[in-house]
Design an enzyme around this catalytic site. Structure first.
Site, PDB file in Angstrom:
ATOM      1  N   ASP A   1       0.872  -1.193   0.000  1.00 37.70           N
ATOM      2  CA  ASP A   1       0.000   0.000   0.000  1.00 37.70           C
ATOM      3  C   ASP A   1       0.903   1.236   0.000  1.00 37.70           C
ATOM      4  O   ASP A   1       2.135   1.142   0.141  1.00 37.70           O
ATOM      5  CB  ASP A   1      -0.911   0.004   1.235  1.00 37.70           C
ATOM      6  CG  ASP A   1      -1.880   1.185   1.267  1.00 37.70           C
ATOM      7  OD1 ASP A   1      -2.323   1.636   0.197  1.00 37.70           O
ATOM      8  OD2 ASP A   1      -2.192   1.681   2.370  1.00 37.70           O
ATOM      9  N   SER A   2       0.273   2.407  -0.129  1.00 33.86           N
ATOM     10  CA  SER A   2       1.031   3.661  -0.048  1.00 33.86           C
ATOM     11  C   SER A   2       1.476   3.950   1.380  1.00 33.86           C
ATOM     12  O   SER A   2       2.435   4.667   1.607  1.00 33.86           O
ATOM     13  CB  SER A   2       0.145   4.814  -0.520  1.00 33.86           C
ATOM     14  OG  SER A   2      -1.010   4.884   0.308  1.00 33.86           O
TER      15      SER A   2
ATOM     16  N   TYR B   1      -1.198   8.452  -2.286  1.00 33.41           N
ATOM     17  CA  TYR B   1      -1.504   8.155  -3.685  1.00 33.41           C
ATOM     18  C   TYR B   1      -2.771   8.877  -4.159  1.00 33.41           C
ATOM     19  O   TYR B   1      -2.913   9.198  -5.339  1.00 33.41           O
ATOM     20  CB  TYR B   1      -1.745   6.650  -3.860  1.00 33.41           C
ATOM     21  CG  TYR B   1      -0.488   5.806  -3.946  1.00 33.41           C
ATOM     22  CD1 TYR B   1       0.784   6.362  -3.835  1.00 33.41           C
ATOM     23  CD2 TYR B   1      -0.592   4.431  -4.145  1.00 33.41           C
ATOM     24  CE1 TYR B   1       1.916   5.563  -3.919  1.00 33.41           C
ATOM     25  CE2 TYR B   1       0.536   3.636  -4.241  1.00 33.41           C
ATOM     26  CZ  TYR B   1       1.788   4.202  -4.130  1.00 33.41           C
ATOM     27  OH  TYR B   1       2.901   3.406  -4.226  1.00 33.41           O
TER      28      TYR B   1
ATOM     29  N   CYS C   1      -4.640  -1.491  -1.829  1.00 34.25           N
ATOM     30  CA  CYS C   1      -4.863  -0.070  -2.064  1.00 34.25           C
ATOM     31  C   CYS C   1      -5.856   0.083  -3.209  1.00 34.25           C
ATOM     32  O   CYS C   1      -5.588  -0.372  -4.329  1.00 34.25           O
ATOM     33  CB  CYS C   1      -3.530   0.581  -2.429  1.00 34.25           C
ATOM     34  SG  CYS C   1      -3.670   2.322  -2.877  1.00 34.25           S
ATOM     35  N   ASN C   2      -6.993   0.697  -2.911  1.00 31.52           N
ATOM     36  CA  ASN C   2      -8.012   0.904  -3.953  1.00 31.52           C
ATOM     37  C   ASN C   2      -7.520   1.867  -5.022  1.00 31.52           C
ATOM     38  O   ASN C   2      -7.791   1.692  -6.210  1.00 31.52           O
ATOM     39  CB  ASN C   2      -9.281   1.481  -3.326  1.00 31.52           C
ATOM     40  CG  ASN C   2      -9.997   0.504  -2.421  1.00 31.52           C
ATOM     41  OD1 ASN C   2     -10.947  -0.138  -2.828  1.00 31.52           O
ATOM     42  ND2 ASN C   2      -9.547   0.384  -1.183  1.00 31.52           N
ATOM     43  N   THR C   3      -6.785   2.896  -4.597  1.00 31.76           N
ATOM     44  CA  THR C   3      -6.318   3.919  -5.533  1.00 31.76           C
ATOM     45  C   THR C   3      -5.388   3.309  -6.586  1.00 31.76           C
ATOM     46  O   THR C   3      -5.477   3.629  -7.778  1.00 31.76           O
ATOM     47  CB  THR C   3      -5.577   5.036  -4.766  1.00 31.76           C
ATOM     48  OG1 THR C   3      -6.362   5.427  -3.639  1.00 31.76           O
ATOM     49  CG2 THR C   3      -5.325   6.237  -5.647  1.00 31.76           C
TER      50      THR C   3
ATOM     51  N   CYS D   1     -11.309   2.786   0.651  1.00 32.31           N
ATOM     52  CA  CYS D   1      -9.887   3.097   0.821  1.00 32.31           C
ATOM     53  C   CYS D   1      -9.448   2.267   2.009  1.00 32.31           C
ATOM     54  O   CYS D   1     -10.139   2.250   3.044  1.00 32.31           O
ATOM     55  CB  CYS D   1      -9.703   4.586   1.098  1.00 32.31           C
ATOM     56  SG  CYS D   1      -8.022   4.995   1.659  1.00 32.31           S
ATOM     57  N   THR D   2      -8.334   1.566   1.873  1.00 30.73           N
ATOM     58  CA  THR D   2      -7.937   0.632   2.930  1.00 30.73           C
ATOM     59  C   THR D   2      -7.546   1.346   4.228  1.00 30.73           C
ATOM     60  O   THR D   2      -7.469   0.716   5.273  1.00 30.73           O
ATOM     61  CB  THR D   2      -6.788  -0.271   2.452  1.00 30.73           C
ATOM     62  OG1 THR D   2      -5.710   0.558   1.979  1.00 30.73           O
ATOM     63  CG2 THR D   2      -7.245  -1.194   1.347  1.00 30.73           C
ATOM     64  N   HIS D   3      -7.314   2.647   4.155  1.00 34.76           N
ATOM     65  CA  HIS D   3      -7.038   3.397   5.388  1.00 34.76           C
ATOM     66  C   HIS D   3      -8.295   3.565   6.260  1.00 34.76           C
ATOM     67  O   HIS D   3      -8.182   3.715   7.478  1.00 34.76           O
ATOM     68  CB  HIS D   3      -6.517   4.804   5.056  1.00 34.76           C
ATOM     69  CG  HIS D   3      -5.055   4.860   4.742  1.00 34.76           C
ATOM     70  ND1 HIS D   3      -4.540   4.367   3.566  1.00 34.76           N
ATOM     71  CD2 HIS D   3      -4.006   5.357   5.443  1.00 34.76           C
ATOM     72  CE1 HIS D   3      -3.220   4.570   3.557  1.00 34.76           C
ATOM     73  NE2 HIS D   3      -2.879   5.163   4.686  1.00 34.76           N
TER      74      HIS D   3
END
Ligand code: DGL
Length: 205
Positions: A8-9, A40, A72-74, A186-188
């Protein structure tokens, strides 16, 4: 022994790493965060396209996983195909959960909370066409929640007013008050799930 590399970012992919550990306790789970290029969600598509496939190929070369998980969805909604073309292991992406949301909504109106990058993706248009026929989907892109989640993981308090400021506009459009299911795309965001829930009107799942 199976080895997964979760990417992920930032810290968002930890939510996916946890799920993998739960589902496959015998696996070794390595984690890579592109903190040098974080976040990202506000980068251009060109910037991310230029970075992601090469970076993922290099990480696979170093960590030698059996599977690469783009947590990461982005990144997934933009570069999954390009990354798959560059690495020799299976690549699993993370994309907005529009399908289960479309199945669960009673009002027929779904909210999507994601990064500014994810909400403008053609990938999302395709998911909507495929899985949310007859549903109204309202998207809200926010970079603020990503920062709040990063800080929360580092032990800083969550400012509920900032969360509300980021979440509230999702419910502003004419059909907004009818949203009964919100997708954390968003995974966050699951890292600050309770604060997001608190910022949504009562009854929203
Ligand atoms: N965690 C990432 C996602 O799922 C994005 C966070 C960022 O903006 O870097 O979209």
């Amino acid at each position: 022994m199976t080895r997964a590399l979760v990417f992920d970012s930032g810290v968002g992919g930890l939510t996916i790493a946890d799920e993998i550990r739960r589902a496959a306790p015998g696996w070794t789970v390595d984690y890579a965060a592109d903190s040098g290029f974080f976040p990202y969600g506000v980068k251009t598509d060109e910037e991310l396209r230029a970075r992601l496939p090469g970076l993922c190929a290099a990480l696979v070369g170093i960590a030698k996983p059996d599977v690469l998980v783009i947590a990461c969805n982005t990144a997934s909604t933009l570069s999954l195909a390009d990354i798959r073309a560059r690495v020799s292991v299976p690549v699993v992406g993370t994309v907005p959960a529009i399908k289960p949301a479309a199945e669960q909504t009673k009002t027929g109106v779904i909210g999507i909370l994601a990064t500014p990058g994810t909400v403008r993706r053609a990938y999302l248009d395709d998911l909507e066409r495929q899985y949310a026929k007859g549903r109204r989907v309202i998207r809200r892109g926010t970079a603020g929640l990503v920062d709040i989640a990063e800080r929360a993981v580092r032990g800083q308090p969550i400012d509920q007013e900032q969360v509300a400021y980021a979440v509230k506009p999702l419910f502003d459009p004419p059909d907004g008050p009818n949203i009964d299911v919100v997708v954390l795309a968003c995974t966050h965001f699951p890292l600050i799930r309770d604060a997001i829930q608190q910022a949504c009107p009562p009854g929203v799942k």
